[in-house]
Design an enzyme around this catalytic site. Structure first.
Site, PDB file in Angstrom:
ATOM      1  N   HIS A 224      13.084 -47.637  57.696  1.00  0.00           N
ATOM      2  CA  HIS A 224      12.875 -48.533  58.701  1.00  0.00           C
ATOM      3  C   HIS A 224      13.161 -50.006  58.207  1.00  0.00           C
ATOM      4  CE1 HIS A 224       9.573 -49.019  56.047  1.00  0.00           C
ATOM      5  NE2 HIS A 224       8.672 -48.095  56.481  1.00  0.00           N
TER       6      HIS A 224
ATOM      7  N   HIS B 111      12.432 -50.406  54.227  1.00  0.00           N
ATOM      8  CA  HIS B 111      13.377 -49.784  53.512  1.00  0.00           C
ATOM      9  C   HIS B 111      14.645 -50.580  53.405  1.00  0.00           C
ATOM     10  CE1 HIS B 111      11.090 -45.951  54.787  1.00  0.00           C
ATOM     11  NE2 HIS B 111      11.013 -45.873  53.206  1.00  0.00           N
TER      12      HIS B 111
END
Ligand code: PAF
Length: 282
Positions: free
Chosen positions: A32, A35
Site C-alpha cells: 500500500h 510501502h
C-alpha cells in the site's frame, strides 16, 4: 525492473551487481502507500546509480498457529506495479520451500526486546522476523535496509539484530503514512468492516491524547492506560485494547532516568484485525 523468484537467479543478479550500492525493502506484499513511501525512501538513499531491491515474501515463521497466515492478502500483480511505479530495480519473490528447507534445524531467538508490547501476545513472532531478516540480508547482500516506524518494536529488534550479529547494513526507519483521519496504513486494514473502519481512527486519537497527557506531566502508565481505555470505550466501542505502553524507544523497557526518547505504543483489536500504532514523544 527484474523479478526474481529463486535463489540461484538471485545469486547471479548479485554477482552482476557487485559493487553497486544495494538498498533493500523487505515486505510481505499486499503493498500500500506506506510501502510505496519506503520504496521511494530507498530510491532516494540508493541514488541514481544504486539498486533498490524489494522482497515479497509472506513469512510463515512469524505467524502463530491461530494467526492470519493463510488469510494474509496476496496481491502479486498489483504489488509488482507499485514497486515499478516507485522506482524499484529488482523484486525478490521466493517460495516458502526455497527459504525454509523441510529439514531445517537452525533458527534465531530474541530474548529481551521481544518480550514486551506485541511480542508478549505474539510469542515467537519476532524470532520468526529475526530469522527471515537474517536469511534475506544474507541473500540480498544489501548495504542499507528500510523499515516503517509503524512496526516500532520490529525496527528496534532489527537494529539489535544488526548490532548483535554484526551485519554490515545501515537501518533506516521511515515515518508512518496515515489515512486522512489518522489511521496508520496497514495491510490488515482490509479486514475491517465499514463500521470498524470508521472507529479505527480512534487509535491515533488516543495516542495523541496520551502524548498530551504525558507532556502535561502524567507519568503513571496505569493512569495513561485508564485514560485511553475510557476514551476508546466512548468513541470506539468496537475496539479492544491489547496494550498501550509508554516505553524507552531503544530498549522498549519501562521509561527510566536514562531514557532519551519515549514512545507510546498501542495495539487494539477491531473485529478480525489487530492494529498497531505508536507516537514518539519528542
Ligand atoms: O514488516 C513486515 O512486513 C515483515 O515483518 C518483514 C519485515 C518483511 C519480515 O517478514
Amino acid at each position: 525492473m527484474n523479478v526474481i523468484n529463486n535463489i540461484r537467479q538471485l545469486r547471479s543478479w548479485g554477482t552482476i551487481n557487485k559493487g553497486t550500492r544495494c538498498v533493500f525493502v523487505p515486505t510481505m506484499g499486499a503493498l500500500h502507500e506506506g510501502h510505496a513511501e519506503l520504496i521511494r525512501a530507498a530510491r532516494e538513499i540508493a541514488g541514481p546509480n544504486g539498486n533498490v531491491v524489494v522482497s515479497l515474501f509472506v513469512n510463515p515463521l512469524q505467524f502463530g498457529p491461530d494467526e492470519d497466515f493463510t488469510k494474509y492478502p496476496r496481491t502479486l500483480i498489483e504489488d509488482l506495479g507499485l514497486c515499478r511505479d516507485n522506482g524499484a530495480d529488482m523484486i525478490f519473490s521466493p517460495k516458502a520451500e526455497d527459504i525454509y528447507p523441510p529439514d531445517r534445524s537452525i533458527q534465531l531467538f530474541e530474548t529481551s526486546l521481544s518480550k514486551t508490547l506485541c511480542g508478549a501476545s505474539r510469542p515467537g513472532h519476532f524470532d520468526g522476523v529475526c530469522t527471515v531478516i537474517t536469511k534475506l540480508f544474507n541473500l540480498v547482500q544489501c548495504d542499507d535496509a528500510v523499515f516503517g516506524k509503524k512496526d516500532y518494536q520490529q525496527v528496534a529488534i532489527i537494529r539489535r539484530l544488526v548490532r548483535d550479529l554484526d551485519f554490515n547494513v545501515v537501518i533506516h526507519a521511515i515515518d508512518t503514512v496515515r489515512e486522512p483521519d489518522g489511521l496508520a496504513l496497514s495491510s490488515r486494514n482490509q479486514y475491517l468492516t465499514p463500521e470498524e473502519r470508521a472507529q479505527a481512527s480512534a487509535i491515533r486519537a488516543v495516542l495523541v491524547l496520551a502524548r498530551d497527557a504525558w507532556k502535561n506531566g502524567e507519568r503513571d502508565p496505569a493512569a495513561l492506560e485508564k485514560l485511553i481505555t475510557e476514551h476508546l470505550q466512548q468513541n470506539a466501542p468496537l475496539g479492544r485494547i491489547d496494550y498501550v505502553s509508554p516505553v524507552d524507544a531503544v530498549s522498549l523497557q519501562p521509561v527510566s532516568s536514562s531514557t532519551e526518547l519515549v514512545v507510546i505504543a498501542a495495539a487494539v483489536h477491531f473485529g478480525a484485525a489487530r492494529l498497531i500504532d505508536n507516537i514518539e514523544l519528542k
